[in-house]
Design a protein around this motif. Structure first.
Motif, PDB file in Angstrom:
ATOM      1  N   THR A   1       5.569   8.063   1.118  1.00  0.00           N
ATOM      2  CA  THR A   1       3.969   7.634   1.859  1.00  0.00           C
ATOM      3  C   THR A   1       4.654   6.114   2.209  1.00  0.00           C
ATOM      4  O   THR A   1       5.466   5.723   1.948  1.00  0.00           O
ATOM      5  CB  THR A   1       3.437   7.202   0.097  1.00  0.00           C
ATOM      6  N   VAL A   2       3.424   6.089   2.326  1.00  0.00           N
ATOM      7  CA  VAL A   2       3.047   4.676   3.998  1.00  0.00           C
ATOM      8  C   VAL A   2       2.193   3.511   2.740  1.00  0.00           C
ATOM      9  O   VAL A   2       1.377   4.328   2.026  1.00  0.00           O
ATOM     10  CB  VAL A   2       3.189   5.072   4.916  1.00  0.00           C
ATOM     11  N   GLY A   3       2.498   2.769   3.428  1.00  0.00           N
ATOM     12  CA  GLY A   3       0.821   1.570   2.653  1.00  0.00           C
ATOM     13  C   GLY A   3       0.796   1.710   1.497  1.00  0.00           C
ATOM     14  O   GLY A   3       0.164   0.913   0.896  1.00  0.00           O
ATOM     15  N   GLU A   4       2.116   1.994   0.420  1.00  0.00           N
ATOM     16  CA  GLU A   4       1.278   1.326  -0.940  1.00  0.00           C
ATOM     17  C   GLU A   4       1.350  -0.579  -1.352  1.00  0.00           C
ATOM     18  O   GLU A   4       0.591  -0.739  -1.654  1.00  0.00           O
ATOM     19  CB  GLU A   4       2.935   1.918  -1.850  1.00  0.00           C
ATOM     20  N   GLU A   5       2.081  -0.540  -0.127  1.00  0.00           N
ATOM     21  CA  GLU A   5       2.270  -2.457  -0.664  1.00  0.00           C
ATOM     22  C   GLU A   5       0.557  -2.835   0.036  1.00  0.00           C
ATOM     23  O   GLU A   5       0.440  -3.940  -0.128  1.00  0.00           O
ATOM     24  CB  GLU A   5       3.644  -2.874  -0.002  1.00  0.00           C
ATOM     25  N   SER A   6       0.725  -2.651   1.149  1.00  0.00           N
ATOM     26  CA  SER A   6      -0.459  -3.708   1.558  1.00  0.00           C
ATOM     27  C   SER A   6      -1.850  -2.934   1.605  1.00  0.00           C
ATOM     28  O   SER A   6      -2.488  -3.292   1.569  1.00  0.00           O
ATOM     29  CB  SER A   6      -0.288  -2.907   3.099  1.00  0.00           C
ATOM     30  N   GLY A   7      -2.032  -1.256   0.414  1.00  0.00           N
ATOM     31  CA  GLY A   7      -3.070  -1.136  -0.282  1.00  0.00           C
ATOM     32  C   GLY A   7      -4.082  -0.326   1.477  1.00  0.00           C
ATOM     33  O   GLY A   7      -5.076   0.661   0.447  1.00  0.00           O
ATOM     34  N   GLU A   8      -2.645   0.004   2.269  1.00  0.00           N
ATOM     35  CA  GLU A   8      -3.075   1.129   3.154  1.00  0.00           C
ATOM     36  C   GLU A   8      -3.240   2.638   2.624  1.00  0.00           C
ATOM     37  O   GLU A   8      -4.100   3.663   3.231  1.00  0.00           O
ATOM     38  CB  GLU A   8      -3.243   0.821   4.710  1.00  0.00           C
ATOM     39  N   GLU A   9      -2.367   2.776   1.394  1.00  0.00           N
ATOM     40  CA  GLU A   9      -2.685   4.225   0.775  1.00  0.00           C
ATOM     41  C   GLU A   9      -2.632   5.149   1.155  1.00  0.00           C
ATOM     42  O   GLU A   9      -3.000   6.311   1.289  1.00  0.00           O
ATOM     43  CB  GLU A   9      -4.043   4.738  -0.107  1.00  0.00           C
ATOM     44  N   GLY A  10      -1.213   5.852   2.209  1.00  0.00           N
ATOM     45  CA  GLY A  10      -0.835   6.921   2.687  1.00  0.00           C
ATOM     46  C   GLY A  10      -0.252   8.281   1.844  1.00  0.00           C
ATOM     47  O   GLY A  10      -1.321   9.199   1.617  1.00  0.00           O
ATOM     48  N   ALA A  11      -0.496   7.435   0.489  1.00  0.00           N
ATOM     49  CA  ALA A  11      -0.615   8.617  -0.787  1.00  0.00           C
ATOM     50  C   ALA A  11      -1.896   9.173  -0.970  1.00  0.00           C
ATOM     51  O   ALA A  11      -1.678  10.121  -1.699  1.00  0.00           O
ATOM     52  CB  ALA A  11      -0.166   8.113  -2.130  1.00  0.00           C
ATOM     53  N   GLU A  12      -3.083   8.411  -0.910  1.00  0.00           N
ATOM     54  CA  GLU A  12      -4.703   8.550  -1.300  1.00  0.00           C
ATOM     55  C   GLU A  12      -4.532   9.656  -0.426  1.00  0.00           C
ATOM     56  O   GLU A  12      -5.257  10.898  -0.435  1.00  0.00           O
ATOM     57  CB  GLU A  12      -5.479   7.540  -1.609  1.00  0.00           C
ATOM     58  N   LYS A  13      -4.161   9.459   0.936  1.00  0.00           N
ATOM     59  CA  LYS A  13      -4.453  11.105   2.198  1.00  0.00           C
ATOM     60  C   LYS A  13      -3.553  11.956   2.550  1.00  0.00           C
ATOM     61  O   LYS A  13      -3.795  12.634   2.392  1.00  0.00           O
ATOM     62  CB  LYS A  13      -4.052   9.646   3.567  1.00  0.00           C
TER      63      LYS A  13
END
Length: 414
Positions: free
Chosen positions: A132-144
């Motif tokens: 996944t991407v963006g976990e540290e920045s709150g952009e939440e690739g996992a959410e997508k």
């Protein structure tokens, strides 16, 4: 030096504290493709890519693994005594930003998948990795990924976040951990007496969710000599804080056996432009760590009621902006995944492994949206050096986790 450590060093050398996760995805996808493993690159935006990789068949459940490719920022590289992007090995440690959080966990899972494939271990079901991407920045690739239906068929999920704490730090923090309800003093003594490694790990089966929001008070700017011509936005905000605090006093009375109580915190306040004007706008930021007993939506509904009440009494008008919503995670120590992980992990890591809940969050919050009953386990190499200067991972622990993941998958899908 062996191939596993070299691969981890290579991945640490890839800077991902921004919008460069595609470089990690490309490296790991090339490695997986070399071993003829089914993969799919997930592109979110330029230079930002995650991936999915899986082995197995349709004859059983799907066991997932989530690991993020990004790291926190290199805010103070001059303070490091090791190259923060060097992946340098010194004694039993590999140093670098993301070594602990969480490139070691992601690489360990990838290598476990490759080993299972190369050893022709029979699986009844699928083992699937989500990079996944963006976990540290709150952009939440996992959410997508979850929103796109990529996790609908999961039965259980491992998250490779660091689950350890160095033995020296554990001794120092034992009283604080006891206050948080994570371990007791007697637990710490037992763990230290049994542990044969450099750090103590825990099986994290629960963590709090998170709700972040801003309250914006809209007033009317005027000169301080004629305040009647303006509407003081701060006055409205102060009234909201008063009413919110009354609600928070009730909110924190509910308790979860592993996570404790809901934790609301005002994190930022701003308003006004200069000393001699009435502030026309004021803003309040709040972060609430949530528990399963009181849902994020219940809290949001109550906040809207408070807003309506305050707006009816003050001149300024208040609005709410939701920044993000992360669901709390709560699994059972008696689940299939939990039992296997404890059985496998204790001999391989040479330590007792207890079940705990923690205040912080992980990508698991996004995956439980697709399946609130999803069995989740946060368990991975690394310790409290995450996000710190001279972040490192213990190489023996790293190698042990490759074997831990292999055996968990093999037994879960047996």
């Amino acid at each position: 030096m062996d191939d596993a450590e070299q691969i981890l060093q290579d991945v640490i050398q890839i800077r991902t504290d921004g919008d460069y996760e595609a470089r990690v995805a490309d490296y790991l996808l090339k490695l997986l493709d070399t071993h003829h493993i089914t993969t799919k690159k997930i592109e979110f935006s330029k230079n930002r890519s995650g991936f999915i990789a899986e082995i197995g068949n349709d004859q059983g459940p799907v066991l997932g693994f989530a690991g993020h490719e990004d790291t926190v920022a290199l805010s103070n590289p001059a303070d490091w005594t090791k190259d923060p992007l060097g992946g340098q090995k010194v004694d039993q440690r590999i140093y670098g930003r993301g070594a602990t959080d969480m490139k070691a966990g992601l690489v360990a899972a990838v290598l476990a998948m490759i080993n299972l494939k190369e050893q022709h271990i029979p699986l009844k079901g699928k083992f699937r990795i989500y990079g996944t991407v963006g976990e540290e920045s709150g952009e939440e690739g996992a959410e997508k990924m979850v929103a796109a239906g990529m996790a609908d068929d999961l039965e259980a999920l491992m998250v490779g976040e660091p689950s350890g704490i160095s033995l020296k730090v554990l001794q120092k923090l034992s009283s604080s951990l006891e206050k948080l309800g994570i371990v007791t003093a007697s637990d710490v003594t037992e763990l230290l007496n049994y542990n044969q490694s450099s750090e103590q790990h825990f099986l994290e089966i629960a963590h709090k969710g998170a709700l972040s929001y801003d309250i914006i008070s809209h007033g009317q700017t005027a000169h301080s000599s004629m305040p009647s011509l303006g509407i003081n936005a701060v006055d409205g905000l102060l009234r909201f804080i008063y009413e919110q605090n009354i609600y928070f006093e009730e909110l924190v009375k509910s308790n979860n056996s592993l996570l404790g109580t809901t934790t609301p915190v005002i994190t930022k306040i701003s308003g006004g432009e200069q000393l001699n004007t009435i502030p026309g706008e004021a803003r309040l930021s709040i972060l609430i760590r949530t528990i399963p007993e009181i849902s994020n939506q219940q809290i949001i509904d109550q906040l809207h009621k408070i807003l309506s009440k305050v707006n009816a009494k003050v001149e300024s008008q208040l609005t709410m902006k939701i920044n993000f919503i992360h669901e709390p995670v709560f699994s059972s120590s008696q689940s299939k995944l939990s039992k296997i992980a404890q059985t496998v992990g204790e001999p391989l890591l040479q330590q007792k492994l207890g079940f705990i809940g923690v205040p912080g969050g992980t990508d698991a919050s996004q995956f439980v949206k697709a399946n609130p009953q999803l069995d989740v386990l946060v368990f991975g190499p690394g310790n409290t050096s995450a996000h710190q200067v001279d972040e490192y991972v213990d190489t023996e622990i790293f190698h042990s986790f490759i074997k831990v993941y292999e055996q968990i998958v093999a037994r879960y899908l047996a």
